[in-house]
Design an enzyme around this catalytic site. Structure first.
Site, PDB file in Angstrom:
ATOM      1  N   CYS A 145       0.554  -0.641   0.325  1.00 26.87           N
ATOM      2  CA  CYS A 145      -0.267  -0.148  -0.205  1.00 26.87           C
ATOM      3  C   CYS A 145       0.813   1.101   0.039  1.00 26.87           C
ATOM      4  CB  CYS A 145      -1.657  -0.049   1.416  1.00 26.87           C
ATOM      5  SG  CYS A 145       0.066   0.244   2.981  1.00 26.87           S
ATOM      6  N   GLY A 146       0.235   2.417   0.616  1.00 28.59           N
ATOM      7  CA  GLY A 146       0.914   3.514   0.840  1.00 28.59           C
ATOM      8  C   GLY A 146       2.265   3.458   1.475  1.00 28.59           C
TER       9      GLY A 146
END
Length: 120
Positions: free
Chosen positions: A68-69
């Protein structure tokens, strides 16, 4: 719910090496706009907001790694997979931010022209 200790933290260098040797299927659980703006070459987008472990593609003998981020959503996705009975036990620690910090390339979208930039 499963604890953090059940998910292996992989470094950007480890994930890059495994991607290059086709050992893993990298699943990016960020939202579509995030994925469109910048992504890791080879990652597939399955947003956490609509995430269904049953919808993941067959991966054969490859290991599934979540990304993800920053690492928070990928941990959540891995936990959902395990709750559904899937063996998903790794994620990119630090997410795409750690990938960039390691100097690894990403595919980006030029907002001015709409052109996709892939340094590979």
């Amino acid at each position: 719910m499963f604890g953090r200790s059940k998910t292996e933290d992989l470094t950007a260098a480890q994930v890059k090496a495994m991607l290059d040797s086709h050992e893993i299927l990298l699943i990016d659980v960020r939202e579509p706009a995030e994925f469109a703006a910048e992504r890791i070459h080879g990652a597939l987008n399955f947003p956490l907001s609509t995430f269904d472990p049953a919808a993941l593609p067959p991966c054969g003998d490859r290991r599934i790694v979540m990304q993800c981020g920053s690492g928070k959503r990928s941990l959540m996705a891995a936990e959902r997979c395990r709750a559904a009975g899937l063996k998903v036990d790794a994620h990119l620690a630090g997410g795409i931010g750690a990938w960039r910090a390691a100097g690894l390339p990403t595919i980006t979208l030029d907002l001015a022209s709409g052109a996709v930039r892939d340094p590979r």
